[in-house]
Design a protein around this motif. Structure first.
Motif, PDB file in Angstrom:
ATOM      1  N   ALA A 181      60.578 -23.019 -60.098  1.00 35.28           N
ATOM      2  CA  ALA A 181      59.660 -24.096 -59.748  1.00 35.28           C
ATOM      3  C   ALA A 181      58.211 -23.656 -59.873  1.00 35.28           C
ATOM      4  CB  ALA A 181      59.929 -24.553 -58.327  1.00 35.28           C
TER       5      ALA A 181
ATOM      6  N   LEU B 212      57.285 -22.831 -63.625  1.00 35.38           N
ATOM      7  CA  LEU B 212      57.280 -23.948 -64.563  1.00 35.38           C
ATOM      8  C   LEU B 212      56.184 -24.977 -64.283  1.00 35.38           C
ATOM      9  CD1 LEU B 212      61.099 -24.666 -64.766  1.00 35.38           C
ATOM     10  CD2 LEU B 212      59.693 -23.755 -66.585  1.00 35.38           C
ATOM     11  N   SER B 213      55.683 -25.005 -63.029  1.00 31.26           N
ATOM     12  CA  SER B 213      54.782 -26.103 -62.680  1.00 31.26           C
ATOM     13  C   SER B 213      53.444 -26.005 -63.405  1.00 31.26           C
ATOM     14  CB  SER B 213      54.555 -26.131 -61.170  1.00 31.26           C
ATOM     15  OG  SER B 213      53.954 -24.924 -60.783  1.00 31.26           O
TER      16      SER B 213
ATOM     17  N   ALA C 184      54.218 -30.794 -70.619  1.00 30.10           N
ATOM     18  CA  ALA C 184      55.371 -31.679 -70.410  1.00 30.10           C
ATOM     19  C   ALA C 184      55.581 -32.567 -71.633  1.00 30.10           C
ATOM     20  CB  ALA C 184      55.123 -32.545 -69.183  1.00 30.10           C
ATOM     21  N   GLY C 185      56.831 -32.714 -71.993  1.00 31.05           N
ATOM     22  CA  GLY C 185      57.160 -33.578 -73.104  1.00 31.05           C
ATOM     23  C   GLY C 185      57.173 -32.879 -74.448  1.00 31.05           C
TER      24      GLY C 185
ATOM     25  N   GLN D  50      66.227 -26.464 -66.471  1.00 34.26           N
ATOM     26  CA  GLN D  50      65.047 -26.785 -65.659  1.00 34.26           C
ATOM     27  C   GLN D  50      63.812 -27.013 -66.532  1.00 34.26           C
ATOM     28  OE1 GLN D  50      64.798 -23.805 -62.586  1.00 34.26           O
ATOM     29  NE2 GLN D  50      66.427 -24.765 -61.416  1.00 34.26           N
ATOM     30  N   ARG D  51      63.743 -26.259 -67.617  1.00 34.49           N
ATOM     31  CA  ARG D  51      62.634 -26.484 -68.563  1.00 34.49           C
ATOM     32  C   ARG D  51      62.762 -27.851 -69.222  1.00 34.49           C
ATOM     33  NH1 ARG D  51      61.941 -21.527 -72.549  1.00 34.49           N
ATOM     34  NH2 ARG D  51      60.539 -22.993 -73.536  1.00 34.49           N
TER      35      ARG D  51
ATOM     36  N   LEU E 106      61.583 -30.501 -66.892  1.00 38.17           N
ATOM     37  CA  LEU E 106      60.114 -30.557 -66.863  1.00 38.17           C
ATOM     38  C   LEU E 106      59.565 -31.297 -68.090  1.00 38.17           C
ATOM     39  CD1 LEU E 106      57.419 -29.597 -65.579  1.00 38.17           C
ATOM     40  CD2 LEU E 106      57.602 -27.563 -66.968  1.00 38.17           C
TER      41      LEU E 106
ATOM     42  N   GLY F  45      58.299 -34.592 -66.730  1.00 44.11           N
ATOM     43  CA  GLY F  45      56.935 -34.213 -66.379  1.00 44.11           C
ATOM     44  C   GLY F  45      56.841 -33.627 -64.981  1.00 44.11           C
TER      45      GLY F  45
ATOM     46  N   THR G  82      58.557 -30.734 -62.013  1.00 49.61           N
ATOM     47  CA  THR G  82      59.405 -29.538 -61.888  1.00 49.61           C
ATOM     48  C   THR G  82      60.719 -29.927 -61.220  1.00 49.61           C
ATOM     49  OG1 THR G  82      58.564 -28.967 -59.720  1.00 49.61           O
ATOM     50  CG2 THR G  82      57.407 -28.015 -61.601  1.00 49.61           C
TER      51      THR G  82
ATOM     52  N   ASP H  41      62.121 -28.770 -58.538  1.00 52.29           N
ATOM     53  CA  ASP H  41      62.000 -28.975 -57.084  1.00 52.29           C
ATOM     54  C   ASP H  41      61.322 -30.310 -56.768  1.00 52.29           C
ATOM     55  OD1 ASP H  41      63.252 -26.661 -56.578  1.00 52.29           O
ATOM     56  OD2 ASP H  41      61.444 -25.489 -56.153  1.00 52.29           O
TER      57      ASP H  41
END
Lengths: 124, 366
Positions: free
Chosen positions: A81, A84-85, A114-115, B45-46, B49, B53, B55, B57
Motif C-alpha cells: 500500500a 504503490l500509493s 494510475a491507468g 495490487q498493481r 492501482l 486509481g 491503492t 488498502d
C-alpha cells in the motif's frame, strides 16, 4: 498508511526482534549441554575455522537476502500500500524510499501513474 | 591432450552431480517457502492501482463488507497463473470498484504475467546461487583440489571420465525427464477424467523422482566416500593457526598427545601379556612368553616411531601456511559454488560435448 501506523509497525518489529533475541538465548542455553558446550569446556574448532565458517555463512545469507529476500530487486515490498500509493507532493521520490525500505527498481514501478500498464521487464 | 580432455570430462561430471544436488536442495526450499504468491499478490495490487486509481488498502477501506470479505478470503498461496485471467479479474475489479477502467485488460494482464514470471524466475536463480555457494563453502568443496586430483591421478581421471560421467549424464537426463513430465501433466487436462489420469501420472512421477533422489543420494555418498577430493579439509585440519610458531607448537602438542596415548595402549597390552605369562605353570614357557611380550612391545614401539617420523616428514613437506590454506580453500569453494549454480542443463551439455570430443581424440590416438 499514515505515520502512526508506520510507527506502530516499527515498534511491533522492534518488539519482535527483542523477543526473538531472548528466545535465541533461551534456546542456546537449553541446547548447549546436549551439544557439549559447558563451563570450562573447549570449542574444538580453531579461530581460523570459526572465521571461515562465519564468513561462509555471512556470504551465503547475504546472497540470499540480495537475490531472494528483502534487498532483492525481485522481492515485492511487504507493505504494498505504501510503495504503490502515488503522492502528488513529491513525485520524484520513489515509494520504496518513502516507506524507509531499500529502492527496488522492478517491484514497485515507482514512476508509474494510475491507468498506465507496467513497463515490461523482459522475460525468459 | 587426451589427459586434459579426460580431466575436463571428469571435472564436468562432478560439477553436474553437484548441480543436481543444488537443484534438489533448491526445490526443497522452494516447496517449503512460498515465493510465488508474493509476486502474484503484488502484480494484482498493481493492476488494482492501474485500473481503479486507488491503492489496495484504499479500495478495501471504502468497499462494502461483502467485498472486504471477498478480498479477505483470497488465499494467495493457493493461486497460480490462472488467476491473472481477463474473465476472472474483470469481475473481481468491478466488484472492488464499479468505476474500474478495464480497457485493454488482456494486454495489461500479459505484461503483469511476464513481470511476475520474470521476477519469480530471477528469485529462483538467485536462490540456487545462495544454496550453491553456501553448500560449497560450508562443506569446503574446492574446485582447485578436484581439478588437481583428477589431473595428477591417471586412474582416478579414467574412472571419472568414463563410468562416473555416464552415471551423471543418465541421472541428469532422468531428472530432466521427470521434471518436464510433471510440468506437462500439471498444465494440461481440464476434464475430470483427464484430471484423475493426470493425478495418477503425477503420483507415479513423484515416486520415480523420489527413487531418483534416493539414487542420487547414494551416488553422492559414493562420490564422497570413494574419493574425498579434499572435501571438508578446513574442518579436518588440526593445527590451523595464524602464526608458524603457533602451528608448530600445536603440532608438537598433538604429536606428544598421540605418542602418550600410544604408549599407554602399548603398556596396557604388555601388562596383559605378562599377566597371561604369569598364569603359566611351566617356568620355561613362562620365560618364553615374557620374552615374546618384550619383543612384541619393542616391535610396536619401532613401528610407532617409524610412523611418527613419516608423519613429521609429510608435515614438513607440506609448506602451505595456515592463511594460505584458508585463502586457497575459501576461493576454491567459492568458485565451486558459483560453478555449480550455473545449472545442471549447462553442465550436461558441456559433458556431452566433451565425451564426444574424448571419443574422437582416443580414436585418433589409436
Amino acid at each position: 498508511m499514515n505515520e502512526d501506523e508506520t510507527k506502530k509497525l516499527r515498534i511491533k518489529r522492534g518488539l519482535g526482534f527483542a523477543l526473538a533475541a531472548i528466545l535465541v538465548v533461551i534456546v542456546i542455553l537449553w541446547v548447549a549441554p546436549s551439544v557439549g558446550i559447558r563451563e570450562g569446556g573447549k570449542i574444538s574448532l580453531s579461530r581460523m575455522q570459526l572465521l571461515y565458517g562465519l564468513v561462509s555463512t555471512v556470504i551465503a545469507v547475504a546472497i540470499y537476502i540480495w537475490g531472494v529476500g528483502k534487498w532483492s530487486r525481485f522481492e515485492p515490498p511487504k507493505n504494498s500500500a505504501v510503495s504503490l500509493s502515488p503522492k502528488a507532493s513529491n513525485p520524484a521520490q520513489t515509494p520504496a524510499t518513502r516507506s524507509g525500505q531499500p529502492v527496488q527498481p522492478n517491484a514497485g514501478a515507482p514512476a508509474q501513474t494510475a491507468g498506465t500498464p507496467a513497463a515490461p521487464k523482459g522475460g525468459s | 591432450m587426451l589427459s586434459l580432455i579426460e580431466t575436463l570430462t571428469g571435472f564436468t561430471a562432478i560439477m553436474l552431480m553437484l548441480s543436481l544436488l543444488v537443484k534438489t536442495l533448491t526445490s526443497v526450499i522452494k516447496n517449503q517457502w512460498d515465493y510465488y504468491s508474493d509476486n502474484l499478490k503484488h502484480e494484482v495490487q498493481r493492476l488494482v492501482l492501474e485500473t481503479t486509481g486507488k491503492t489496495w488498502d484504499d479500495v478495501l477501506g471504502s468497499a462494502s463488507e461483502q467485498v472486504k470479505n471477498l478480498a479477505g478470503e483470497i488465499h494467495w498461496e493457493r493461486l497460480g497463473d490462472e488467476f491473472l485471467n481477463a474473465n476472472y479479474l474483470s469481475w473481481f475489479l468491478k466488484k472492488l470498484d464499479s468505476n474500474a477502467d478495464l480497457t485493454d485488460l488482456e494486454s495489461r494482464l500479459k505484461v503483469h504475467l511476464a513481470n511476475m514470471k520474470y521476477a519469480f524466475q530471477m528469485r529462483m536463480k538467485n536462490l540456487a546461487l545462495a544454496v550453491g555457494v553456501g553448500l560449497c563453502l560450508l562443506c569446503n568443496i574446492n574446485a582447485f583440489t578436484i581439478w588437481k586430483s583428477l589431473y595428477t591421478d591417471g586412474q582416478l581421471r579414467a574412472t571419472f571420465a568414463n563410468s562416473y560421467a555416464d552415471r551423471a549424464t543418465k541421472l541428469a537426463e532422468a531428472q530432466a525427464r521427470g521434471t518436464s513430465q510433471e510440468t506437462a501433466s500439471n498444465q494440461g487436462n481440464q476434464t475430470d477424467k483427464a484430471a484423475a489420469t493426470s493425478e495418477a501420472n503425477t503420483k507415479l512421477e513423484k515416486n520415480q523422482l523420489d527413487a531418483q533422489i534416493k539414487d542420487f543420494r547414494q551416488n553422492m555418498q559414493g562420490f564422497l566416500t570413494d574419493v574425498s577430493f579434499g572435501v571438508g579439509r578446513i574442518w579436518r585440519e588440526e593445527c590451523l593457526r595464524l602464526t608458524d610458531a603457533g602451528r608448530q607448537q600445536c603440532q608438537k602438542e598433538m604429536m606428544e598427545k598421540t605418542a602418550k596415548l600410544k604408549q599407554d595402549s602399548r603398556d596396557k597390552q604388555y601388562e596383559q601379556r605378562v599377566a597371561e605369562a604369569a598364569k603359566l605353570a611351566d617356568a620355561a614357557a613362562k620365560e618364553k612368553a615374557n620374552l615374546a611380550a618384550d619383543e612384541t612391545r619393542k616391535a610396536e614401539e619401532k613401528a610407532d616411531l617409524a610412523e611418527a617420523e613419516l608423519k613429521l616428514a609429510q608435515e614438513e613437506r607440506n609448506t602451505q601456511k595456515a592463511p594460505e590454506i584458508l585463502i586457497y580453500e575459501f576461493l576454491g569453494s567459492l568458485l565451486t559454488g558459483i560453478l555449480v549454480s550455473i545449472g545442471a542443463p549447462y553442465w550436461h551439455d558441456v559433458l556431452q560435448a566433451l565425451s564426444s570430443l574424448r571419443s574422437t581424440a582416443s580414436k585418433a590416438k589409436a
